[in-house]
Design an enzyme around this catalytic site. Sequence first.
Site, mmCIF file in Angstrom:
data_model
loop_
_atom_site.group_PDB
_atom_site.id
_atom_site.type_symbol
_atom_site.label_atom_id
_atom_site.label_comp_id
_atom_site.label_asym_id
_atom_site.label_seq_id
_atom_site.Cartn_x
_atom_site.Cartn_y
_atom_site.Cartn_z
ATOM 1 N N LYS A 281 41.025 -22.124 26.154
ATOM 2 C CA LYS A 281 39.912 -21.553 25.391
ATOM 3 C C LYS A 281 40.066 -21.900 23.910
ATOM 4 O O LYS A 281 41.190 -22.110 23.444
ATOM 5 C CB LYS A 281 39.942 -20.020 25.510
ATOM 6 C CG LYS A 281 39.456 -19.463 26.828
ATOM 7 C CD LYS A 281 39.487 -17.940 26.800
ATOM 8 C CE LYS A 281 39.041 -17.349 28.128
ATOM 9 N NZ LYS A 281 37.642 -17.631 28.478
ATOM 10 N N ARG A 355 37.426 -15.625 39.483
ATOM 11 C CA ARG A 355 36.861 -15.744 40.834
ATOM 12 C C ARG A 355 37.917 -16.203 41.841
ATOM 13 O O ARG A 355 37.812 -15.903 43.025
ATOM 14 C CB ARG A 355 35.639 -16.687 40.805
ATOM 15 C CG ARG A 355 35.952 -18.093 40.400
ATOM 16 C CD ARG A 355 34.708 -18.873 39.991
ATOM 17 N NE ARG A 355 34.270 -18.515 38.626
ATOM 18 C CZ ARG A 355 33.199 -19.001 38.037
ATOM 19 N NH1 ARG A 355 32.406 -19.844 38.688
ATOM 20 N NH2 ARG A 355 32.874 -18.647 36.805
HETATM 21 N N1 BES Z 1 37.475 -13.940 31.285
HETATM 22 C C1 BES Z 1 36.500 -14.946 31.130
HETATM 23 C C2 BES Z 1 35.082 -14.402 30.946
HETATM 24 C C3 BES Z 1 34.815 -13.582 29.707
HETATM 25 C C4 BES Z 1 34.247 -14.197 28.602
HETATM 26 C C5 BES Z 1 35.033 -12.238 29.692
HETATM 27 C C6 BES Z 1 33.954 -13.439 27.488
HETATM 28 C C7 BES Z 1 34.751 -11.481 28.575
HETATM 29 C C8 BES Z 1 34.198 -12.088 27.466
HETATM 30 C C9 BES Z 1 36.477 -15.860 32.354
HETATM 31 O O1 BES Z 1 37.681 -16.024 32.993
HETATM 32 C C10 BES Z 1 36.020 -17.207 31.899
HETATM 33 O O2 BES Z 1 36.673 -17.767 31.063
HETATM 34 N N2 BES Z 1 34.913 -17.700 32.427
HETATM 35 C C11 BES Z 1 34.384 -18.942 32.060
HETATM 36 C C12 BES Z 1 33.815 -19.591 33.296
HETATM 37 C C13 BES Z 1 33.393 -21.011 33.097
HETATM 38 C C14 BES Z 1 34.596 -21.880 32.824
HETATM 39 C C15 BES Z 1 32.667 -21.460 34.327
HETATM 40 C C16 BES Z 1 33.294 -18.716 31.010
HETATM 41 O O3 BES Z 1 32.578 -17.719 31.107
HETATM 42 O O4 BES Z 1 33.202 -19.499 30.085
HETATM 43 ZN ZN ZN Z 2 38.875 -17.582 32.155
#
Ligand code: BES
Ligand code: ZN
Length: 499
Positions: A281, A355
């Site tokens: 990230k 997921r």
């Molecule tokens: N934990 C994150 C989602 C999240 C984002 C929670 C902001 C709370 C605040 C999750 O694991 C994630 O990173 N999801 C990705 C999925 C994508 C790579 C398909 C996302 O939302 O960017």
């Molecule tokens: Zn994530």
Amino acid sequence: MKINTFRKNILIHKTSCLAIGKFEGRGEDGIIEEIDHALDGMISEVISKGDFKGKSNQTVVLYTNGKVAAERILMVGLGKRKDFSIDKLREAAGTAVTAVKKMGVSKLSTTLHILPSEMFNPAELGQAVAEGALLSNYSFDELKTDKEEKKNKLRTLSLVLPLNHKGMKELKAGSARGEKISEGVCFARDLISRPGNVVTPSYLADAAKKMAGGSDVNVTVIDKRGMEELGMGALLGVAKGSKQPPKLIIAEYKGAAEKDERPYVIVGKAITFDSGGISLKPSAAMHEMKMDMSGGAAALGAIKVAEALKIPRNVIAIVPSAENLPSGEACKPGDVLTSMSGLTIEVQNTDAEGRLILADALTYAKRCNPKAVVDIATLTGACLIALGTHATGLMGNNEQLKHQLLKAGEETGERLWELPLWEPYKKQIESDIADVKNVGGREAGTITAAAFLEKFASKYHWAHLDIAGTAWSGKDRPYIPKGAAGVGVRLLTRFLENV
Ligand code: BES
Ligand code: ZN
Ligand code: ZN
């Protein structure tokens, strides 16, 4: 904070501060007229001068100069009478506590619960006021060494009823319920607020055991070896990059009269820190990802409350927990994992890890012979973009279950909004080389995440709650101080009570 309830003539009730609620505009406000009269029209004056209109969560403080026994009167706006709801009352109680804390007063009395008695029963009113007050009085300060910063909390709240009031017993019972529910929310908030170097999967497993100690909750923890035996390749794949071993925490509460009544299963995502893994990230807000275990915290909080309230249902929380980090051993984009269900998963993005751990937990849930399964997860940034911070995303495969959850959301103020889990979205997660892939592209990210989960939740009634937008509050709200919201605990509790 201690809450007590008694009957007393409000004019002679001695307290450092008395909070009273006022609707916007004109209307018969029995108690206010009485106090106003005793104060020689001080209340009418702040209203006529325009300093106080009664708008939602507006406050003004009046100094009584001995004209009534209370030293101060805190007026709290309740908004328009026609828009009033139990959540507005919860907010008003939260607003009152916040205002009083700022003044450095440690004891508050209130009559907030009397005003709209024609709209709600005393038990509901007592519960809402207790919840609003306790939840706004929350702060996470265990890591502050400066004792001064810890002091600023309300110690006592007195709910004062008129001498002739009939509903005292119900009000007391409602407020006691509110206290137990708030304890569950604050338990979840503490777990979420604690940083990732404290809250690891092992810590969470111990915290669940500690929570269950001496109660009717049983906790079992499946460790890495157990997961290998069960073939949980998806959960293990996520955990591979971290030195912290993953844990599958199972907390069981049997409250049903029939011990073998089919249970409601709550599956909560508990990534104790989500760096994104190899699909790292951006660093700017990465620290916030300590909250990526909010779903697991909500599931454990709901079990705690179900036990405290002795809800007559069997409930099982299943909390898959891991840390998502990059390393030489981490899962890589392009890797294919074999899940416990046997389905193979192409991992195109290691940041879509939630997921993956849920997939194995949902497969495991089948063993409980569930009446229904509800999963709760900070799953997609897309949900925060779609619904903002005021609604949790809802999807699922059963209309009745979704309806029950929507209703619980309305009743608790933890509102849900349904997104469509239609057939065409499922195409987006087809993989060229495996049974499914873990990302579905930029479009409808919240829905394609749910479509992925559905593949593992296909043999029972299932609903999915995406709390990515609601789990964390970027600013202070009437009864949610900035930070961990503890969302889901009150919602799931109400759902379990209603079913
Ligand atoms: N934990 C994150 C989602 C999240 C984002 C929670 C902001 C709370 C605040 C999750 O694991 C994630 O990173 N999801 C990705 C999925 C994508 C790579 C398909 C996302 O939302 O960017
Ligand atoms: Zn994530
Ligand atoms: Zn995550």
